[in-house]
Design an enzyme around this catalytic site. Sequence first.
Site, short mmCIF file in Angstrom:
data_model
loop_
_atom_site.label_atom_id
_atom_site.label_comp_id
_atom_site.label_asym_id
_atom_site.label_seq_id
_atom_site.Cartn_x
_atom_site.Cartn_y
_atom_site.Cartn_z
N VAL A 78 0.84 -1.19 0.00
CA VAL A 78 0.00 0.00 0.00
C VAL A 78 0.88 1.25 0.00
CG1 VAL A 78 -1.87 1.20 1.17
CG2 VAL A 78 -1.68 -1.29 1.37
N CYS A 79 0.65 2.14 -0.96
CA CYS A 79 1.52 3.31 -1.11
C CYS A 79 1.62 4.14 0.17
CB CYS A 79 1.03 4.19 -2.25
SG CYS A 79 1.88 5.78 -2.35
N PHE A 80 0.47 4.48 0.74
CA PHE A 80 0.49 5.42 1.87
C PHE A 80 1.01 4.77 3.15
CE2 PHE A 80 -1.77 7.97 -1.04
CZ PHE A 80 -1.60 9.27 -0.63
#
Length: 278
Positions: free
Chosen positions: A149-151
């Site tokens: 997940v990027c964040f």
Amino acid sequence: MEKAVWRFIDSGDNSPSFNMALDEALLEWHGAGKIPPVVRFYGWNPATLSIGYFQRIEREIDMDAVQQLGLGFVRRPTGGRGVLHEHELTYSVIVTEDYPDMPKTVTEAYRVISEGILQGFQKLGLEAYFAVPKTSAEKEALKNPRSAVCFDAPSWYELVVEGRKVAGSAQTRQKGVILQHGSILLDLDEDKLFSLFKYPNDKVKERMQRAFKSKAVAINQISSRKIELEEAKKAFKEGFEAGLRIKLEPYTLSEEELDYVNALAKNKYESEDWNFKR
């Protein structure tokens, strides 16, 4: 001193393939000297999961969930992790590596470009700042992010409000041109986001989702008032002008340019070879 004039494109909501194709086309046109540097704002229709260039779908992404939720799907030309593009302002910046005062290293160039986003947050009344990894453990985590997940994944010069990440960006460089694009979250459906990835078991998923809440936040979770998309666009457009010391001049694509982008979208960013074969 007279400010440099860059192009500004607000292309509105488009398909995932069109969005990635337009970013690539702008990079190509700028590299060929056909257009000046560009700042672009855009949205997604349908809401889309984009994954980084190097991500492995079979290991990390639950494609059944993506389809059941009616989401678009695309692989970005940039690195980074998975991003659910839904309630957000997406931006891209296209500029040559040898642009005046543009640092040569990726991380320092990222900081310079992201200054525009930082200023945008401040124009919305949010006290954003750059967080820099300090310990060796934090620096090591940059090389091997554990989350898809990027964040949830750390990065250099992360934009932070109240200790939590508020924007996720990725960068690529091709033929002397930098493309940086990223998500500025207005709102976030964490349950939907976490349903799109594979985990060893439910316990791991729950633990990662709990940890995520302490690491990432959307603008409207921390703003004292509801910030709508149009207000965000205005603030970040002014932010880029102030942060990069430029003047943004609106630009509309010609029919010929649109035809080129649509062909690239169809032939590359809608193809299984691009999206699934890594």
